[in-house]
Scaffold this motif. Structure first.
Motif, short mmCIF file in Angstrom:
data_model
loop_
_atom_site.label_atom_id
_atom_site.label_comp_id
_atom_site.label_asym_id
_atom_site.label_seq_id
_atom_site.Cartn_x
_atom_site.Cartn_y
_atom_site.Cartn_z
N LYS A 162 1.00 -1.43 0.08
CA LYS A 162 0.11 0.19 -0.13
C LYS A 162 0.80 1.14 0.01
O LYS A 162 1.94 1.33 0.36
CB LYS A 162 -0.90 -0.06 1.46
CG LYS A 162 -2.10 -1.20 1.11
CD LYS A 162 -3.02 -0.76 2.46
CE LYS A 162 -3.86 -2.00 2.32
NZ LYS A 162 -4.03 -2.37 3.99
N ASN A 163 0.32 2.31 -0.29
CA ASN A 163 0.87 3.62 -0.28
C ASN A 163 2.11 3.94 -1.09
O ASN A 163 3.21 4.51 -0.65
CB ASN A 163 0.94 4.11 1.35
CG ASN A 163 -0.36 4.18 1.98
OD1 ASN A 163 -1.27 4.49 1.41
ND2 ASN A 163 -0.53 3.45 2.92
N LEU A 164 2.22 3.11 -2.18
CA LEU A 164 3.36 3.40 -2.98
C LEU A 164 3.44 4.75 -3.79
O LEU A 164 4.58 5.23 -4.40
CB LEU A 164 3.66 1.97 -3.82
CG LEU A 164 4.15 0.77 -3.14
CD1 LEU A 164 4.12 -0.12 -3.93
CD2 LEU A 164 5.57 0.94 -2.66
N GLU A 165 2.41 5.23 -4.17
CA GLU A 165 2.39 6.14 -5.16
C GLU A 165 2.54 7.68 -4.41
O GLU A 165 1.67 8.11 -3.26
CB GLU A 165 1.11 6.40 -5.77
CG GLU A 165 0.41 5.04 -6.41
CD GLU A 165 1.42 4.93 -7.75
OE1 GLU A 165 1.66 5.88 -8.23
OE2 GLU A 165 1.32 3.60 -8.27
N SER A 166 3.49 8.23 -4.82
CA SER A 166 3.69 9.47 -4.20
C SER A 166 2.58 10.61 -4.78
O SER A 166 2.39 10.64 -5.91
CB SER A 166 4.96 9.97 -4.43
OG SER A 166 4.97 11.42 -3.91
N PRO A 167 2.09 11.32 -3.99
CA PRO A 167 1.19 12.39 -4.48
C PRO A 167 1.56 13.61 -5.10
O PRO A 167 0.90 14.27 -5.67
CB PRO A 167 0.20 12.82 -3.23
CG PRO A 167 1.29 12.52 -1.97
CD PRO A 167 1.99 11.27 -2.50
N GLU A 219 10.12 15.44 -8.93
CA GLU A 219 10.79 16.85 -8.62
C GLU A 219 10.60 17.36 -7.37
O GLU A 219 11.41 17.38 -6.39
CB GLU A 219 10.73 18.04 -9.57
CG GLU A 219 11.60 19.07 -9.36
CD GLU A 219 10.92 20.40 -10.20
OE1 GLU A 219 10.00 20.48 -10.43
OE2 GLU A 219 11.62 21.35 -9.80
N ARG A 220 9.28 17.37 -6.76
CA ARG A 220 8.73 17.86 -5.47
C ARG A 220 9.40 16.81 -4.45
O ARG A 220 9.69 17.19 -3.35
CB ARG A 220 7.51 18.21 -5.46
CG ARG A 220 7.24 19.76 -6.01
CD ARG A 220 5.81 20.20 -5.69
NE ARG A 220 5.45 20.48 -4.34
CZ ARG A 220 4.21 20.54 -3.87
NH1 ARG A 220 3.19 20.31 -4.81
NH2 ARG A 220 4.00 20.83 -2.51
N LEU A 221 9.26 15.52 -4.82
CA LEU A 221 9.68 14.46 -3.65
C LEU A 221 11.04 14.63 -3.46
O LEU A 221 11.33 14.63 -2.28
CB LEU A 221 9.23 13.11 -4.25
CG LEU A 221 9.50 12.12 -3.39
CD1 LEU A 221 8.91 12.00 -2.18
CD2 LEU A 221 9.37 10.47 -4.27
N VAL A 276 11.76 4.60 -0.06
CA VAL A 276 11.81 5.24 -1.32
C VAL A 276 12.48 4.36 -2.32
O VAL A 276 11.85 4.42 -3.48
CB VAL A 276 12.90 6.57 -0.96
CG1 VAL A 276 12.94 7.26 -2.44
CG2 VAL A 276 12.29 7.62 -0.18
N MET A 285 9.62 2.35 -3.49
CA MET A 285 8.61 3.09 -4.19
C MET A 285 9.04 3.18 -5.58
O MET A 285 8.34 3.43 -6.67
CB MET A 285 8.59 4.53 -3.81
CG MET A 285 7.76 4.82 -2.62
SD MET A 285 8.02 6.34 -1.44
CE MET A 285 7.05 7.36 -2.78
#
Lengths: 572, 428
Positions: free
Chosen positions: B191-196, B200-202, B236, B239
């Motif tokens: 779960k929760n692998l997708e960064s919102p 670049e922002r990550l 990370v 991900m």
């Protein structure tokens, strides 16, 4: 960037500007640009005899072990700690500043008393209701025989009234009535949820959990045989304790449909497995197949009436019968293990380690690490009529709780879990509980602190892992591992906490402050109860530069980083 | 299922590599992310060296091994199950394990396990660590120890070196949270692998986060703040990893999935095979529900054993067919066995004195039985073996030196496998 940092230091103590946090805290407050945090003082409270007792004891523990206590925590570190530990969430910006700006000598005691007083009574009760829900019924949200909101409702009321601990346990052990609140709440009693899910299979779980939670006795193995390593309890004693629960039944109630709508916990006459209610026995089997008989006898050998009949009177007025659970509750209340088990649990809760590990095992194989402190504190707790708030006050105002979590020379061997018992010569860093995280995010980011417990339960359920045994034990993946990190990185909860929506937290911070540095400061104080370091400011300013023109997005990135940091998730 | 599922940030290999190089360039500013980013970029093209792995099939609740691996037909304690012959002459096992019986030449049974911990929590700890619970030491579990010893040899591994499927295993103890099991459900959906936010922002966020993490670690507050930073790095990495596909058992053909069984345990065993193939050194697959105090025989015959038999036999056969078994140790065990005496509820209770464990693959002997119990199953009548001995044998089968010692932070040195002795005849 360096210049900003220097300015920050130079402006120490100077009053920069006022800002309005609006709905966040409802008051206008002064944001001071303070870059340093003072040391705790705390000499005032050591006159309280119970606190002096703890301090003397830990000092002798340090001397015996040859460890040096570290320096005191800073006052804002300590402030964050007591908010997390007493009411289950971090302090708001407003609360941090209020404590910071209190210049009285006894400000620590003042804060503790405020958190334990009327002002925070609902939050205090909500937090301890979370803690005790986990202790009493675990985190498994799927058990049909248990109503979590009923349990919470009871605990909320009980803890709001600062129920004495002995009365609390008696209510849990003797509860009858409906476990869930319904439209016609005539017999609702949420305390029934402690036992409602533990009476199956001849009340084995009721027996094991009662002994484990309230007495620190691990008796579950003795169901089948004498335990070779636990000098305390024999197999017959398990069944004799079990016999106390045999008048009690959890009746499934239906609302017309097939699904169980609620459970009613009742006491009924018990005829015994031999059929004579005046000698209401149960049978159990030895390893060699021999069947033995058991009557209700407490673990210390105290026998009660063998009658399975509930108390009543004949027409001539002579009374007969006995309520076995009532008898059990009163025997447990007078057991010397009873206050010790609680003190051990509460000490471990505040200091990170108890006097035994696991904290609910007082068996002969598992002697407590610091018996004099444990026993002395248990005695004082008993003398204080089992007043939980007093016990908490003594502990959080004691020396061990006030120490820094930083290691220092002279302190290196105080690393519990590496072969030595805990010496409490520093504050052991630990991860906050998922409920504390949830409530902290709510309070750090939302206007209304009142949250729906069901929503919290659903959120929590994603972390629960069952072990596949009949005892229904489980653990959690909210333990600092990858799933937790990913949840905080990318999950809904932090996404909504970092949202840019109108009147959201970031929006409020934007509106309330004109300078970016003040905005960054506000984020730091809200998340970590401290001001940013010069290096951190440099990074934050890089972010602002990188998002030129999109200040809010840059703040969102800083806020995200703060909420994902080790410093945020750890109680230190 | 579409073949090329988009996992987290790893939507395409090119953009992933671009992201990582970007991250590694900027990561110089924030130390925590340098090491993994560099290793990823530098080693992505490395050929996978065939290294050792282990799969633990953990039977939570304490399985009745005398109804599975060491039957006592005709005895009062024996229960109703019959024995059947196996692919190895002279070895007979339960009639409810017919498919595994045909794989017996890959496996060995230790019928002389004899332990003392018959409580779930204590037994789980003891069998996972080789140590009796101790109030002052937190010992690392099998998976943490083996991952710790083997992970260094697999530089191309991007997913955690210790995966626990469908259950929580036991803590990494003093090895630290960085060696904790990565717990996944048997569905394999992490779960929760997708960064919102954009990559670049990550990257900017991670740099900011690095500054906060490093400051706090620099204040010397012990292990947890450091572990946190390390696990961020691993998260990370996860991900952005294309190896995530190993979790996706749905990619397997239907025929393969059916061979393992469309059960949680079946999917878990299939996932274990896939994980081992990308280089994960330790996978634990959990099958609970063995705590059969009531109606044990119908529960075993109708539910537990068919699920176990199908999945375990498919796993062994698959590993053997694909040539992986020679490098993969498989261990089957629970926290203890169950009472020879059948109780009044037609169940068996907890029993640690005499029970069986099963091993296979890697450096283990194949098709042998070690040890013997008495006619009624109540006693081990040959040399008894402990958790430590079994663990020593497992380590030996993986070529991990038994001279390895661990030192808990500031604690005394502790021998790997608690000084257990290799079980004679079990390792080839």
């Amino acid at each position: 960037m360096q210049m900003i940092a220097w300015k920050c230091l130079q402006n120490y103590g100077r009053y920069i500007r006022q800002f309005q946090l609006g709905k966040l805290c409802g008051t206008s407050l002064v944001m001071l640009l303070l870059c340093q945090d003072a040391m705790l003082r705390g000499e005032e409270v050591s006159a309280v005899p119970q606190i002096a007792f703890i301090n003397t004891q830990v000092e002798s523990i340090w001397a015996d072990a040859g460890v040096e206590p570290v320096e005191q925590a800073t006052e804002l570190e300590w402030c964050r700690r007591v908010y997390l530990d007493l009411i289950g969430r971090i302090p708001t910006v407003d609360e941090v500043l209020r404590y910071k700006n209190d210049h009285s000598r006894d400000k620590q005691a003042v804060l503790v008393d405020r958190l334990l007083g009327d002002e925070y009574v609902r939050e205090y009760a909500k937090h301890w209701s979370n803690v005790w829900t986990t202790v009493l019924i675990g985190r498994d949200a799927d058990n049909r025989m248990v109503d979590r909101s009923g349990m919470r409702k009871y605990l909320q009321t009980a803890w709001e009234s600062n129920i004495p601990y002995d009365q609390f346990v008696e209510e849990l052990l003797t509860a009858t009535g409906d476990n869930a609140e319904r439209d016609e709440p005539t017999v609702f009693n949420g305390a029934t949820n402690f036992l409602s899910g533990k009476l199956g299979d001849g009340a084995l779980q009721a027996t094991a959990k009662t002994a484990q939670i309230f007495l620190g006795l691990q008796v579950q193995c003795t169901q089948c045989h004498n335990h070779p390593f636990n000098s305390g309890v024999k197999q017959n004693q398990f069944w004799e304790l079990n016999a106390f629960f045999r008048q009690t039944r959890a009746l499934r109630r239906f609302d017309g449909g097939r699904r169980v709508a609620w459970i009613e916990l009742v006491d009924e006459d018990f005829a015994g497995q031999g059929g004579d209610p005046n000698e209401a026995e149960i049978f159990y089997e030895l390893r060699n197949g021999l069947v033995k008989v058991a009557y209700p006898v407490y673990v210390d050998g105290t026998e009660i009436s063998r009658s399975g009949l509930l108390p009543d009177a004949f027409s001539d007025g002579t009374s007969y019968g006995v309520n076995r659970r009532r008898e059990l509750a009163s025997l447990i209340r007078s057991d010397p293990l009873f206050p010790k088990a609680l003190v051990n649990r509460i000490w471990a809760y505040f200091l990170g380690y108890g006097f035994t590990r696991p904290i609910d095992d007082f068996g002969g194989h598992n002697p407590p690490s610091h018996p004099a402190l444990l026993e002395g504190l248990a005695q004082r707790f008993t003398e204080y009529s089992y007043d939980l708030k007093s016990l908490m006050r003594w502990i959080v105002l004691s020396k061990s709780y006030s120490l820094s979590s930083r290691m220092a020379p002279g302190n290196e061997k105080d690393v519990p879990g590496s072969g030595e018992p805990p010496y409490f010569s520093r504050f052991y860093v630990r991860q906050i509980e998922p409920e504390q995280l949830y409530d902290s995010l709510m309070v750090a980011t939302k206007a209304n602190g009142v949250e729906n417990s069901d929503r919290q339960d659903r959120w929590l359920s994603q972390f629960v892992i069952a072990f596949g045994t009949d005892e229904g034990d489980s653990s959690t993946t909210f333990n600092g591992t990858i799933p937790q990190i990913l949840m905080l990185f990318n999950g809904d909860l932090v996404q909504s906490a970092t949202s840019l929506g109108k009147d959201g937290f970031l929006d409020q911070v934007m509106v309330a402050n004109r300078k970016n540095q003040d905005r960054i400061n506000a984020l730091y104080v809200a998340a970590l109860s401290r001001w940013p370091s010069p290096i951190e400011l440099r990074y934050a300013n890089q972010l602002l530069l990188a998002r030129q023109g999109q200040v809010k997005e840059a703040l969102q990135d800083v806020w995200w980083a703060l909420l994902n940091s080790n410093e945020f998730i750890l109680n230190h | 299922m579409n073949e090329k599922k988009c996992h987290g940030l790893a939507c395409s290999e090119t953009s992933r590599r671009h992201f990582l190089s970007h991250l590694s360039g900027l990561a110089a500013l924030s130390a925590p992310f340098t090491s993994f980013a560099n290793s990823l970029v530098a080693n992505a093209e490395d050929l996978k060296k065939r290294q050792k792995s282990a799969i633990l099939l953990w039977m939570g609740g304490g399985p009745s091994t005398m109804d599975i691996w060491d039957l006592k037909p005709g005895q009062a304690t024996g229960g109703p199950f019959k024995q059947i012959s196996t692919s190895v002459d002279g070895i007979a096992i339960s009639e409810h394990m017919p498919m595994t019986a045909r794989q017996m030449h890959h496996l060995s049974i230790v019928r002389s396990m004899s332990t003392r911990e018959a409580d779930h929590q204590r037994g789980r700890y003891y069998m996972h660590t080789g140590f009796v619970p101790n109030p002052n030491v937190e010992h690392p579990s099998y998976g943490s120890v083996i991952a710790h010893e083997l992970a260094g040899t697999i530089e191309s591994l991007e997913i955690p070196p210790f995966v626990s499927v469908g259950g929580g295993s036991v803590s990494p103890g003093f090895l630290g949270t960085a060696w904790a099991p990565f717990v996944v459900s048997s569905q394999g959906n992490v779960k929760n692998l997708e960064s919102p936010v954009s990559r670049e922002r990550l990257v900017s966020r991670l740099q900011m986060l690095g500054a906060i993490e490093n400051r706090f670690i620099g204040e010397k507050r012990g292990q947890l703040p450091k572990d946190h930073r390390e696990i961020i790095g691993k998260s990370v990495q996860l991900m952005t990893s294309s190896q995530l596909a190993a979790f996706n058992v749905a990619e397997e053909p239907t025929t393969v999935r059916e061979r393992y069984g469309e059960t949680n345990f079946g999917r878990g065993c299939l996932m274990a095979r896939r994980l081992v193939e990308v280089g994960v050194p330790f996978v634990e697959v959990n099958l609970g529900g063995w705590d059969n105090h009531n109606n044990i025989f119908s529960t075993l015959a109708d539910q537990k054993l068919p699920d176990l038999d199908r999945a375990m036999s498919a796993l062994i056969a698959d590993l053997a067919d694909r040539g992986t078994l020679d490098n993969t140790a498989v261990i089957w065990m629970g926290e203890f066995g169950r009472t020879p005496t059948i109780n009044g509820n037609g169940g068996r209770d907890h029993w640690a004195r005499s029970w069986s464990a099963v091993v296979g693959g890697a450096g283990f002997s194949r098709g042998t039985v070690v040890g013997e119990t008495s006619v009624d199953g109540r006693e081990v009548i040959s040399e008894p073996y402990s958790s430590q001995d079994l663990m020593a044998s497992v380590l030996k089968s993986l070529d991990i030196s038994l001279d390895t010692t661990f030192r808990a932070k500031n604690g005394r040195p502790m021998k790997i496998a608690n000084g257990g002795q290799i079980i004679p005849g079990l390792c080839s």
